[in-house]
Design an enzyme around this catalytic site. Sequence first.
Site, PDB file in Angstrom:
ATOM      1  N   ASP A 213       0.857  -1.187   0.000  1.00  0.00           N
ATOM      2  CA  ASP A 213       0.000   0.000   0.000  1.00  0.00           C
ATOM      3  C   ASP A 213       0.893   1.236   0.000  1.00  0.00           C
ATOM      4  O   ASP A 213       1.851   1.317   0.766  1.00  0.00           O
ATOM      5  CB  ASP A 213      -0.897  -0.014   1.253  1.00  0.00           C
ATOM      6  CG  ASP A 213      -2.097   0.905   1.105  1.00  0.00           C
ATOM      7  OD1 ASP A 213      -3.238   0.401   1.169  1.00  0.00           O
ATOM      8  OD2 ASP A 213      -1.907   2.132   0.919  1.00  0.00           O
TER       9      ASP A 213
ATOM     10  N   SER B 198     -10.825   5.754  -6.125  1.00  0.00           N
ATOM     11  CA  SER B 198     -12.225   5.330  -6.137  1.00  0.00           C
ATOM     12  C   SER B 198     -13.251   6.446  -5.909  1.00  0.00           C
ATOM     13  O   SER B 198     -14.345   6.174  -5.437  1.00  0.00           O
ATOM     14  CB  SER B 198     -12.434   4.214  -5.107  1.00  0.00           C
ATOM     15  OG  SER B 198     -12.154   4.720  -3.832  1.00  0.00           O
TER      16      SER B 198
ATOM     17  N   TYR C 178     -14.103   6.583 -13.353  1.00  0.00           N
ATOM     18  CA  TYR C 178     -13.864   5.560 -12.330  1.00  0.00           C
ATOM     19  C   TYR C 178     -14.372   4.195 -12.820  1.00  0.00           C
ATOM     20  O   TYR C 178     -13.626   3.205 -12.873  1.00  0.00           O
ATOM     21  CB  TYR C 178     -14.554   5.969 -11.019  1.00  0.00           C
ATOM     22  CG  TYR C 178     -14.606   4.864 -10.004  1.00  0.00           C
ATOM     23  CD1 TYR C 178     -13.434   4.313  -9.483  1.00  0.00           C
ATOM     24  CD2 TYR C 178     -15.825   4.343  -9.567  1.00  0.00           C
ATOM     25  CE1 TYR C 178     -13.486   3.280  -8.571  1.00  0.00           C
ATOM     26  CE2 TYR C 178     -15.881   3.323  -8.644  1.00  0.00           C
ATOM     27  CZ  TYR C 178     -14.714   2.788  -8.150  1.00  0.00           C
ATOM     28  OH  TYR C 178     -14.764   1.748  -7.250  1.00  0.00           O
TER      29      TYR C 178
ATOM     30  N   PHE D 166     -21.357  -3.501  -4.726  1.00  0.00           N
ATOM     31  CA  PHE D 166     -22.402  -2.482  -4.707  1.00  0.00           C
ATOM     32  C   PHE D 166     -22.036  -1.497  -3.578  1.00  0.00           C
ATOM     33  O   PHE D 166     -20.879  -1.096  -3.517  1.00  0.00           O
ATOM     34  CB  PHE D 166     -23.787  -3.142  -4.656  1.00  0.00           C
ATOM     35  CG  PHE D 166     -24.172  -3.610  -6.058  1.00  0.00           C
ATOM     36  CD1 PHE D 166     -23.456  -4.625  -6.703  1.00  0.00           C
ATOM     37  CD2 PHE D 166     -25.165  -2.982  -6.769  1.00  0.00           C
ATOM     38  CE1 PHE D 166     -23.731  -5.002  -8.011  1.00  0.00           C
ATOM     39  CE2 PHE D 166     -25.467  -3.359  -8.075  1.00  0.00           C
ATOM     40  CZ  PHE D 166     -24.749  -4.356  -8.696  1.00  0.00           C
ATOM     41  N   ASN D 167     -22.928  -1.082  -2.711  1.00  0.00           N
ATOM     42  CA  ASN D 167     -22.562  -0.024  -1.754  1.00  0.00           C
ATOM     43  C   ASN D 167     -22.033  -0.604  -0.450  1.00  0.00           C
ATOM     44  O   ASN D 167     -22.807  -1.103   0.370  1.00  0.00           O
ATOM     45  CB  ASN D 167     -23.770   0.878  -1.492  1.00  0.00           C
ATOM     46  CG  ASN D 167     -24.066   1.737  -2.703  1.00  0.00           C
ATOM     47  OD1 ASN D 167     -24.353   1.232  -3.779  1.00  0.00           O
ATOM     48  ND2 ASN D 167     -23.963   3.039  -2.538  1.00  0.00           N
TER      49      ASN D 167
ATOM     50  N   HIS E  90     -19.658   9.366   0.709  1.00  0.00           N
ATOM     51  CA  HIS E  90     -20.649   8.298   0.864  1.00  0.00           C
ATOM     52  C   HIS E  90     -21.735   8.638   1.885  1.00  0.00           C
ATOM     53  O   HIS E  90     -21.492   9.349   2.859  1.00  0.00           O
ATOM     54  CB  HIS E  90     -19.951   6.983   1.255  1.00  0.00           C
ATOM     55  CG  HIS E  90     -19.077   6.463   0.167  1.00  0.00           C
ATOM     56  ND1 HIS E  90     -17.721   6.354   0.295  1.00  0.00           N
ATOM     57  CD2 HIS E  90     -19.373   6.070  -1.090  1.00  0.00           C
ATOM     58  CE1 HIS E  90     -17.219   5.885  -0.842  1.00  0.00           C
ATOM     59  NE2 HIS E  90     -18.194   5.714  -1.701  1.00  0.00           N
TER      60      HIS E  90
HETATM   61  N1  UFG Z   1     -26.324  10.721  -0.920  1.00  0.00           N
HETATM   62  C1  UFG Z   1     -26.977  11.796  -0.341  1.00  0.00           C
HETATM   63  N2  UFG Z   1     -26.256  12.631   0.456  1.00  0.00           N
HETATM   64  C2  UFG Z   1     -24.921  12.449   0.720  1.00  0.00           C
HETATM   65  C3  UFG Z   1     -24.268  11.333   0.115  1.00  0.00           C
HETATM   66  C4  UFG Z   1     -25.003  10.505  -0.697  1.00  0.00           C
HETATM   67  O1  UFG Z   1     -28.181  11.997  -0.548  1.00  0.00           O
HETATM   68  O2  UFG Z   1     -24.324  13.251   1.446  1.00  0.00           O
HETATM   69  C5  UFG Z   1     -27.086   9.808  -1.772  1.00  0.00           C
HETATM   70  C6  UFG Z   1     -26.546   9.724  -3.177  1.00  0.00           C
HETATM   71  O3  UFG Z   1     -27.080  10.748  -3.976  1.00  0.00           O
HETATM   72  C7  UFG Z   1     -27.002   8.326  -3.584  1.00  0.00           C
HETATM   73  C8  UFG Z   1     -26.958   7.528  -2.271  1.00  0.00           C
HETATM   74  O4  UFG Z   1     -26.971   8.501  -1.246  1.00  0.00           O
HETATM   75  O5  UFG Z   1     -28.310   8.376  -4.029  1.00  0.00           O
HETATM   76  C9  UFG Z   1     -25.712   6.679  -2.121  1.00  0.00           C
HETATM   77  O6  UFG Z   1     -24.584   7.499  -2.388  1.00  0.00           O
HETATM   78  P1  UFG Z   1     -23.079   7.047  -2.077  1.00  0.00           P
HETATM   79  O7  UFG Z   1     -22.199   8.198  -2.454  1.00  0.00           O
HETATM   80  O8  UFG Z   1     -22.989   6.536  -0.686  1.00  0.00           O
HETATM   81  O9  UFG Z   1     -22.862   5.820  -3.026  1.00  0.00           O
HETATM   82  P2  UFG Z   1     -23.013   5.701  -4.624  1.00  0.00           P
HETATM   83  O10 UFG Z   1     -24.203   4.804  -4.852  1.00  0.00           O
HETATM   84  O11 UFG Z   1     -23.010   7.002  -5.298  1.00  0.00           O
HETATM   85  O12 UFG Z   1     -21.654   5.025  -4.992  1.00  0.00           O
HETATM   86  C10 UFG Z   1     -21.419   3.665  -4.920  1.00  0.00           C
HETATM   87  C11 UFG Z   1     -19.952   3.415  -4.660  1.00  0.00           C
HETATM   88  C12 UFG Z   1     -19.119   3.946  -5.786  1.00  0.00           C
HETATM   89  C13 UFG Z   1     -19.609   3.347  -7.085  1.00  0.00           C
HETATM   90  C14 UFG Z   1     -21.092   3.571  -7.252  1.00  0.00           C
HETATM   91  C15 UFG Z   1     -21.638   2.858  -8.445  1.00  0.00           C
HETATM   92  O13 UFG Z   1     -19.582   4.028  -3.455  1.00  0.00           O
HETATM   93  O14 UFG Z   1     -17.779   3.606  -5.589  1.00  0.00           O
HETATM   94  O15 UFG Z   1     -21.796   3.081  -6.135  1.00  0.00           O
HETATM   95  O16 UFG Z   1     -22.668   3.592  -8.978  1.00  0.00           O
HETATM   96  F1  UFG Z   1     -18.971   3.928  -8.120  1.00  0.00           F
END
Ligand code: UFG
Length: 329
Positions: free
Chosen positions: A31, A77, A141, A169-170, A187
Amino acid sequence: MRVLVTGGAGYVGSVSVERLVQAGHHVVVLDSLVTGHAAAVAEGARLVTDSLREREAVERLLRDERIDAVLHCAARSLVGQSVAEPALYYAENVAGGVGLLDAMLAAGVRRIVFSSTAAVYGAPDRVPIPEAAPLDPINPYGETKRAFEGALRWYGAAYGLRSVALRYFNVAGASALNGEQHEPETHLIPNVLAAALGRRSLTVFGTDYPTPDGTCIRDYIHVEDLADAHLAALELTGRVDAAGGLTACNLGSGSGFSVLEVIRAAEAVVGRAIPCAVGPRRPGDPPALVASNERARDLLGWTPRRGTLPEMIGSAWRWLEAHPEGYAG
Ligand code: UFG
């Protein structure tokens, strides 16, 4: 097994290292510590602080440590950063990854498990998403992760590399030792918990999606369940046919929760209301992303065991309470 874990000081990598050490495997972590944390590397694993892009050093490490298989978690990421700085993502996720494959071939290592992502699917119109769905990423990404999956496929056909790409996924939650600490944090769950602590304000990005409560639906998966799947996938690379090849596997629960459901569950965990504002949609967010996880069940014999929101958010909350300053504390 003797396993090299790249990115083993990061969020997913560190919990997977814990799991491998616990199962009695010999673990070496490579790392750069650019985004990882030395303190996240479990006792019993050896940490080598170097960049993946030092190809000769990586080859030497693989030989010296007599590595059987690689778990490749090291990557950039952040979706937003990838749009602003695609060069960084191509250099590290694609060129860095291919350098690792070349070092592996030179050292005679032919087994690899790769941290891929649901972002390879882009914004599919139907859920749950099977692995056979078209790969159509909508940001650099996801595109760089797809590109590396392509390299795995062709290296398999030509050089007998045996690989499993795990499309996360998440990812959510924490182990007792390791949790999520990104800078910047984008996130949902860490942002909700930071808002509960009064450390930041929380915005719900869009309430006008075509979902039951108007907010986006995601498939959350506990980081310890993910770690179990990594171990099963490493074992699978030792079993698949000698001709080599790539197996792609979704890692998700098969069901989803909305942003508002996550916030309500977090309020129950922390025992108080969490203030939040409603804002506009975040560009690039698909309404719903939910995995079909049949292949992971069939091939890896894996099912998520910690899939409820209280378990995932509760573990993240306990980690935050135990590490108020994160890895710096
Ligand atoms: N969200 C909010 N407020 C925040 C953060 C997130 O409303 O402060 C919402 C986002 O709009 C989304 C949901 O919460 O609708 C989840 O968002 P995240 O950022 O936690 O996760 P993502 O689904 O955007 O991202 C995940 C992975 C990424 C990957 C993506 C694939 O963390 O690495 O799925 O689409 F690229």
